[in-house]
Design a protein around this motif. Structure first.
Motif, PDB file in Angstrom:
ATOM      1  N   GLU A 122       0.836  -1.197   0.000  1.00 24.30           N
ATOM      2  CA  GLU A 122       0.000   0.000   0.000  1.00 24.30           C
ATOM      3  C   GLU A 122       0.875   1.253   0.000  1.00 24.30           C
ATOM      4  OE1 GLU A 122      -3.705   2.027   2.513  1.00 24.30           O
ATOM      5  OE2 GLU A 122      -3.010   0.007   2.979  1.00 24.30           O
ATOM      6  N   ASN A 123       0.813   1.983  -1.110  1.00 27.85           N
ATOM      7  CA  ASN A 123       1.522   3.267  -1.259  1.00 27.85           C
ATOM      8  C   ASN A 123       3.009   3.168  -0.920  1.00 27.85           C
ATOM      9  OD1 ASN A 123      -0.856   4.656  -2.031  1.00 27.85           O
ATOM     10  ND2 ASN A 123      -1.459   4.808   0.117  1.00 27.85           N
ATOM     11  N   VAL A 124       3.667   2.155  -1.431  1.00 26.51           N
ATOM     12  CA  VAL A 124       5.074   1.912  -1.115  1.00 26.51           C
ATOM     13  C   VAL A 124       5.982   2.812  -1.954  1.00 26.51           C
ATOM     14  CG1 VAL A 124       6.952   0.222  -1.265  1.00 26.51           C
ATOM     15  CG2 VAL A 124       4.739  -0.446  -0.313  1.00 26.51           C
ATOM     16  N   GLU A 125       6.916   3.490  -1.281  1.00 23.74           N
ATOM     17  CA  GLU A 125       7.952   4.277  -1.948  1.00 23.74           C
ATOM     18  C   GLU A 125       9.313   3.706  -1.554  1.00 23.74           C
ATOM     19  OE1 GLU A 125       7.737   8.473  -1.379  1.00 23.74           O
ATOM     20  OE2 GLU A 125       5.812   8.654  -2.422  1.00 23.74           O
ATOM     21  N   TYR A 182       1.501  -9.288   4.929  1.00 24.00           N
ATOM     22  CA  TYR A 182       1.448 -10.686   4.494  1.00 24.00           C
ATOM     23  C   TYR A 182       0.477 -11.412   5.409  1.00 24.00           C
ATOM     24  CZ  TYR A 182       3.123 -15.533   3.936  1.00 24.00           C
ATOM     25  OH  TYR A 182       3.215 -16.882   3.721  1.00 24.00           O
ATOM     26  N   GLY A 183      -0.608 -11.902   4.829  1.00 20.91           N
ATOM     27  CA  GLY A 183      -1.636 -12.532   5.647  1.00 20.91           C
ATOM     28  C   GLY A 183      -2.206 -11.585   6.675  1.00 20.91           C
ATOM     29  N   GLY A 184      -2.249 -10.287   6.336  1.00 14.94           N
ATOM     30  CA  GLY A 184      -2.787  -9.284   7.238  1.00 14.94           C
ATOM     31  C   GLY A 184      -1.801  -8.758   8.261  1.00 14.94           C
ATOM     32  N   GLN A 185      -0.567  -9.279   8.267  1.00 16.90           N
ATOM     33  CA  GLN A 185       0.433  -8.866   9.240  1.00 16.90           C
ATOM     34  C   GLN A 185       1.529  -8.061   8.551  1.00 16.90           C
ATOM     35  OE1 GLN A 185       2.133 -12.119  11.399  1.00 16.90           O
ATOM     36  NE2 GLN A 185       3.021 -10.822  12.990  1.00 16.90           N
ATOM     37  N   ARG A 186       1.868  -6.925   9.093  1.00 14.95           N
ATOM     38  CA  ARG A 186       2.874  -6.057   8.479  1.00 14.95           C
ATOM     39  C   ARG A 186       4.257  -6.690   8.579  1.00 14.95           C
ATOM     40  NH1 ARG A 186       3.640   0.447   9.694  1.00 14.95           N
ATOM     41  NH2 ARG A 186       5.373   0.767   8.222  1.00 14.95           N
ATOM     42  N   ALA A 212      15.081 -10.468   6.453  1.00 14.65           N
ATOM     43  CA  ALA A 212      14.907 -11.374   5.321  1.00 14.65           C
ATOM     44  C   ALA A 212      14.736 -12.814   5.798  1.00 14.65           C
ATOM     45  CB  ALA A 212      16.104 -11.265   4.380  1.00 14.65           C
ATOM     46  N   ALA A 213      15.476 -13.206   6.834  1.00 16.45           N
ATOM     47  CA  ALA A 213      15.395 -14.575   7.347  1.00 16.45           C
ATOM     48  C   ALA A 213      13.999 -14.875   7.896  1.00 16.45           C
ATOM     49  CB  ALA A 213      16.436 -14.783   8.440  1.00 16.45           C
ATOM     50  N   LYS A 214      13.415 -13.919   8.585  1.00  9.12           N
ATOM     51  CA  LYS A 214      12.080 -14.115   9.148  1.00  9.12           C
ATOM     52  C   LYS A 214      11.036 -14.201   8.034  1.00  9.12           C
ATOM     53  CE  LYS A 214       8.914 -12.269  12.648  1.00  9.12           C
ATOM     54  NZ  LYS A 214       8.693 -11.189  13.662  1.00  9.12           N
ATOM     55  N   ILE A 215      11.227 -13.417   6.987  1.00 15.00           N
ATOM     56  CA  ILE A 215      10.289 -13.430   5.859  1.00 15.00           C
ATOM     57  C   ILE A 215      10.330 -14.770   5.141  1.00 15.00           C
ATOM     58  CG2 ILE A 215       9.854 -12.412   3.573  1.00 15.00           C
ATOM     59  CD1 ILE A 215      10.729  -9.708   4.828  1.00 15.00           C
ATOM     60  N   VAL A 216      11.540 -15.305   4.927  1.00 15.10           N
ATOM     61  CA  VAL A 216      11.666 -16.626   4.296  1.00 15.10           C
ATOM     62  C   VAL A 216      11.004 -17.690   5.165  1.00 15.10           C
ATOM     63  CG1 VAL A 216      13.289 -18.432   3.621  1.00 15.10           C
ATOM     64  CG2 VAL A 216      13.742 -16.069   2.987  1.00 15.10           C
ATOM     65  N   ALA A 217      11.242 -17.623   6.466  1.00 15.10           N
ATOM     66  CA  ALA A 217      10.668 -18.609   7.388  1.00 15.10           C
ATOM     67  C   ALA A 217       9.143 -18.553   7.394  1.00 15.10           C
ATOM     68  CB  ALA A 217      11.215 -18.380   8.793  1.00 15.10           C
ATOM     69  N   LYS A 225      12.383  -7.116  -4.045  1.00 17.95           N
ATOM     70  CA  LYS A 225      13.394  -7.018  -2.992  1.00 17.95           C
ATOM     71  C   LYS A 225      12.800  -6.428  -1.712  1.00 17.95           C
ATOM     72  CE  LYS A 225      17.168  -6.500  -6.321  1.00 17.95           C
ATOM     73  NZ  LYS A 225      18.088  -5.538  -6.975  1.00 17.95           N
ATOM     74  N   ALA A 226      11.872  -5.498  -1.878  1.00 17.18           N
ATOM     75  CA  ALA A 226      11.219  -4.914  -0.709  1.00 17.18           C
ATOM     76  C   ALA A 226      10.385  -5.956   0.022  1.00 17.18           C
ATOM     77  CB  ALA A 226      10.348  -3.739  -1.136  1.00 17.18           C
ATOM     78  N   ILE A 227       9.652  -6.769  -0.736  1.00 17.31           N
ATOM     79  CA  ILE A 227       8.825  -7.801  -0.119  1.00 17.31           C
ATOM     80  C   ILE A 227       9.691  -8.832   0.594  1.00 17.31           C
ATOM     81  CG2 ILE A 227       7.181  -9.673  -0.562  1.00 17.31           C
ATOM     82  CD1 ILE A 227       6.185  -8.048  -2.987  1.00 17.31           C
ATOM     83  N   SER A 228      10.808  -9.230  -0.024  1.00 15.13           N
ATOM     84  CA  SER A 228      11.646 -10.283   0.559  1.00 15.13           C
ATOM     85  C   SER A 228      12.649  -9.761   1.589  1.00 15.13           C
ATOM     86  CB  SER A 228      12.387 -11.046  -0.548  1.00 15.13           C
ATOM     87  OG  SER A 228      13.152 -10.178  -1.348  1.00 15.13           O
ATOM     88  N   GLY A 229      12.689  -8.454   1.815  1.00 19.06           N
ATOM     89  CA  GLY A 229      13.493  -7.902   2.902  1.00 19.06           C
ATOM     90  C   GLY A 229      14.970  -7.759   2.623  1.00 19.06           C
ATOM     91  N   VAL A 230      15.372  -7.676   1.344  1.00 21.83           N
ATOM     92  CA  VAL A 230      16.797  -7.598   1.024  1.00 21.83           C
ATOM     93  C   VAL A 230      17.219  -6.235   0.468  1.00 21.83           C
ATOM     94  CG1 VAL A 230      16.980 -10.074   0.653  1.00 21.83           C
ATOM     95  CG2 VAL A 230      16.438  -8.591  -1.284  1.00 21.83           C
ATOM     96  N   LEU A 231      16.348  -5.251   0.548  1.00 19.22           N
ATOM     97  CA  LEU A 231      16.680  -3.925   0.020  1.00 19.22           C
ATOM     98  C   LEU A 231      17.915  -3.324   0.674  1.00 19.22           C
ATOM     99  CD1 LEU A 231      13.377  -1.875  -0.465  1.00 19.22           C
ATOM    100  CD2 LEU A 231      15.067  -2.419  -2.200  1.00 19.22           C
ATOM    101  N   ASP A 232      18.040  -3.509   1.992  1.00 17.95           N
ATOM    102  CA  ASP A 232      19.128  -2.849   2.707  1.00 17.95           C
ATOM    103  C   ASP A 232      20.497  -3.331   2.256  1.00 17.95           C
ATOM    104  OD1 ASP A 232      18.793  -5.349   3.763  1.00 17.95           O
ATOM    105  OD2 ASP A 232      19.000  -4.747   5.856  1.00 17.95           O
ATOM    106  N   SER A 233      20.574  -4.537   1.690  1.00 15.67           N
ATOM    107  CA  SER A 233      21.861  -5.045   1.209  1.00 15.67           C
ATOM    108  C   SER A 233      22.336  -4.294  -0.030  1.00 15.67           C
ATOM    109  CB  SER A 233      21.758  -6.540   0.893  1.00 15.67           C
ATOM    110  OG  SER A 233      20.897  -6.767  -0.213  1.00 15.67           O
TER     111      SER A 233
END
Length: 264
Positions: A5-8, A66-70, A76-81, A46-54
């Motif tokens: 939602e409105n991601v920059e 994801y599933g209603g949870q922000r 990235a490890a938690k997102i993969v899990a 990359k934003a969804i998978s949490g690797v942007l900062d790299s």
């Protein structure tokens, strides 16, 4: 399942790559994300998978749920899990490991060893060519075989959402058709949602249910793929088809001025 939602997104605190993008992927759905090079497609994955900062990237505004949870502040490890797997552009297999070792690496978070062995067999059923190359180092595989391996490795994590970045890149047409057939089969048989980033618009629109189109970091259109395929602008700018049914050269498309309503 996943909602932006409105991601920059910015890089190095200066370059604004994605500008207020919103999109959704429903459970069990294939969604296509289309756009030219530099439109911001890969940045969204990359934003969804949490690797942007790299890569010195950051989500400046907006939320990812994801599933209603922000999840936009998760590692990235938690997102993969949690069940989100990302197959990046360029395949990125472990070149010094064998095909089999690459597949097993995809299950590194799992503890059900017996089920892992069963899943390896399932992946080899999807990609019979890999069975012949199990003991070959991944660096010696062809481009198509590496793409199959990258997708298979991601499936070993038993994802709920699979994100594919340009799976057709640099591959022969017959190999592309084979991979897209398997993507559809995985979606249907495993009930895995798929977010597909692709420049092969025709292939993507024919297997997806819904499509989004990015231009210069902005979402300019979204609709069911049945409607997008018939859209006059999509036909001209992405499928290379003129209104009169003829073909438009890439040079013409590149320099053609978009209609005002296309970017409005």
């Amino acid at each position: 399942m996943i909602e932006l939602e409105n991601v920059e997104i910015t890089y190095n605190d200066v370059i604004l790559a994605v500008k207020g993008v919103s999109l959704k992927v429903a459970e069990g759905q294939i969604v296509a994300l289309l756009g030219a090079n530099g439109a911001g497609k890969s940045s969204i994955l990359k934003a969804i998978s949490g690797v942007l900062d790299s890569q010195d990237g950051e989500i400046e505004r907006g939320t990812i749920a994801y599933g209603g949870q922000r999840i936009d502040r998760w590692s990235a490890a938690k997102i993969v899990a949690a069940g989100l797997c990302h197959v990046p552009e360029g395949r990125r297999v472990f070149t010094d490991l064998t095909t089999q070792e690459n597949l097993i690496m995809g299950a590194f978070l799992r503890r059900d060893r017996r089920a892992v062995k069963q899943d390896v067999e399932k992946i080899l059923d999807y990609f019979p060519r890999l069975r012949e190359r199990l003991e070959v180092r991944a660096g010696y595989l062809s481009g198509g075989e590496q793409q199959m391996l990258a997708i298979g490795r991601a499936l070993m994590g038993r994802p709920r959402l699979l994100m594919l970045d340009e799976p057709s890149l640099g591959l022969a047409p017959l190999v592309v058709q084979n991979i897209f057939d398997i993507i559809q089969r995985v979606n249907r048989e495993e009930e895995i949602s798929i977010l597909l980033v692709e420049q092969n618009a025709s292939m993507a629109l024919h297997i997806a249910a819904h499509g989004y189109i990015l231009e210069n970091g902005r979402m300019v259109m979204d609709d069911s793929c049945d409607k997008l395929i018939k859209n006059e602008d999509v036909m001209e700018f992405y499928l290379g088809i003129k209104e009169d049914g003829g073909e438009k050269s890439f040079a013409e498309v590149k320099h053609y001025k978009r209609r005002k309503r296309w970017l409005s």
